[in-house]
Design an enzyme around this catalytic site. Structure first.
Site, PDB file in Angstrom:
ATOM      1  N   GLU A   1       0.822  -1.213   0.000  1.00  0.00           N
ATOM      2  CA  GLU A   1       0.000   0.000   0.000  1.00  0.00           C
ATOM      3  C   GLU A   1       0.857   1.264   0.000  1.00  0.00           C
ATOM      4  O   GLU A   1       0.355   2.348  -0.308  1.00  0.00           O
ATOM      5  CB  GLU A   1      -0.943   0.007   1.196  1.00  0.00           C
ATOM      6  CG  GLU A   1      -2.083  -0.993   1.102  1.00  0.00           C
ATOM      7  CD  GLU A   1      -3.155  -0.590   0.094  1.00  0.00           C
ATOM      8  OE1 GLU A   1      -3.264   0.615  -0.212  1.00  0.00           O
ATOM      9  OE2 GLU A   1      -3.879  -1.479  -0.389  1.00  0.00           O
TER      10      GLU A   1
ATOM     11  N   LYS B   1       2.662   3.626   7.034  1.00  0.00           N
ATOM     12  CA  LYS B   1       3.628   2.559   6.766  1.00  0.00           C
ATOM     13  C   LYS B   1       4.875   3.085   6.056  1.00  0.00           C
ATOM     14  O   LYS B   1       5.967   2.544   6.225  1.00  0.00           O
ATOM     15  CB  LYS B   1       2.963   1.457   5.944  1.00  0.00           C
ATOM     16  CG  LYS B   1       2.044   0.558   6.740  1.00  0.00           C
ATOM     17  CD  LYS B   1       2.831  -0.297   7.729  1.00  0.00           C
ATOM     18  CE  LYS B   1       1.974  -1.376   8.356  1.00  0.00           C
ATOM     19  NZ  LYS B   1       2.757  -2.297   9.197  1.00  0.00           N
TER      20      LYS B   1
ATOM     21  N   TYR C   1      -3.278   4.728   6.145  1.00  0.00           N
ATOM     22  CA  TYR C   1      -2.551   3.492   6.434  1.00  0.00           C
ATOM     23  C   TYR C   1      -1.254   3.414   5.631  1.00  0.00           C
ATOM     24  O   TYR C   1      -0.176   3.160   6.173  1.00  0.00           O
ATOM     25  CB  TYR C   1      -3.434   2.271   6.119  1.00  0.00           C
ATOM     26  CG  TYR C   1      -2.688   0.956   6.146  1.00  0.00           C
ATOM     27  CD1 TYR C   1      -2.262   0.404   7.348  1.00  0.00           C
ATOM     28  CD2 TYR C   1      -2.419   0.265   4.960  1.00  0.00           C
ATOM     29  CE1 TYR C   1      -1.581  -0.812   7.365  1.00  0.00           C
ATOM     30  CE2 TYR C   1      -1.754  -0.938   4.976  1.00  0.00           C
ATOM     31  CZ  TYR C   1      -1.329  -1.479   6.180  1.00  0.00           C
ATOM     32  OH  TYR C   1      -0.648  -2.672   6.202  1.00  0.00           O
TER      33      TYR C   1
END
Length: 329
Positions: free
Chosen positions: A127, A152, A148
């Site tokens: 992602e 990350k 998200y």
């Protein structure tokens, strides 16, 4: 030297498979679990081994991490804990950042401050690539499309920073989507296979999904945790992509899953725009050639085989549950 591993997120899909793997390899395994009013340890309840130890703690609590690292003195740390649902990250962006981004920093700092000699694995994600066109490798630029993914990216780069600044053996595994019968029920692959089982057994008659055209690189989680372990056994700390290299649409995954149960997905799947993300990631397809060349790791299970495996597991589980209910007085 005795090998001791600390796994954050041990009660999740990857954590449970990794715990099994490390115990098979003779490790003493310690897992970080969050304190809840109800226990949620179904993925590891079957593990009966005196070398498995669970500890209460949280990635949002730096003091608990420092104390735990000093107590255990692990030789390997696997940071798998996260708020890992992409759509939820839009609804809970601050919590996602605190857990997924700053949580990694807290854990790295606990290791650095303790002065122990251990190897660190960070669970990065495809992602992070977001809207960057496939195929994506270790050198592909990041362009996350969700809180998200952005959290990350921070975790990924702070891991690189601690490796370079403090000479820690710290690596990131950039794992593309990996699934299993232990996948959370809110994730699309498991939602599909549970839906298939429910429709096949006459419990429901339809399944509601969002974007059917999204392309993902789906592999088998049990194989991917082996790659995590291999990264920490190599002589040099490096970052690796783990992927199958094959893109599959949600539509095709539906076809595989429903077809395996003798159903036509078009008769049962309904579209709902509310399931779409605010900003979509169209295509994620990984290039894992480095992991193959350096570690000898290669994905063995494709999306169609994975869909069948997951449907069989969910059908079996649901049938057992129905039998149990019918046998109760």
């Amino acid at each position: 030297m005795d090998k001791r591993a600390l796994i954050t997120g041990i009660t999740g899909q990857d954590g449970s498979y990794l715990a099994e793997l490390l115990l098979e390899k003779g490790y003493e395994v310690h897992g970080l679990v969050r304190r809840h009013s109800t226990l949620n340890r179904s993925r590891i309840d079957h593990i009966v081994d005196p070398r498995l130890h669970l500890h209460y703690g949280d990635l949002t609590d730096g003091v608990s991490l420092v104390n735990l690292v000093r107590l255990i003195e692990p030789t390997e740390v696997y940071n798998l804990g996260a708020q890992s649902h992409v759509k939820v990250s839009f609804e809970m962006p601050e919590y996602t950042a605190s857990t997924d981004a700053v949580g990694t920093l807290r854990l790295l700092e606990a290791i650095r401050a303790s002065g122990i000699d251990c190897r660190f694995y960070q669970a990065s994600t495809s992602e992070m690539f977001g809207s960057t066109p496939p195929p994506q490798s270790e050198t592909t630029r990041f362009h996350p499309r969700s809180p998200y993914g952005a959290a990350k990216v921070y975790s990924h780069w702070v891991t690189v920073n601690y490796r370079e600044a403090y000479d820690l053996f710290a690596v990131s595994g950039i794992l593309f989507n990996h699934e299993s019968p232990r996948r959370g029920e809110s994730f699309v692959t498991r939602k599909i296979t549970l839906g298939v089982a429910s429709i096949k057994l006459g419990i429901t008659d339809h399944l509601v999904l969002g974007n059917l055209d999204a392309v993902r690189d789906w592999g088998y989680a049990k194989e991917y945790v082996e790659g995590m372990w291999q990264m920490l056994q190599h002589d040099e700390p490096q970052d690796y992509v783990l992927a199958t290299g094959i893109g599959t649409t949600v539509r095709h995954f539906c076809d595989y899953a429903f077809g395996h149960a003798g159903l036509d997905w078009q008769d049962h799947v309904r579209y709902d725009a509310s399931y779409e993300r605010p900003s979509e990631v169209d295509a994620l397809i990984g290039d894992a050639s480095k992991a193959h060349d350096v570690l000898g790791w290669k994905a063995q299970t494709d999306a169609e085989t994975l869909a069948r495996l997951m449907v069989d597991a969910d059908l079996d589980s649901m049938e057992r549950l129905l039998r149990h209910r019918s046998e109760r007085p």
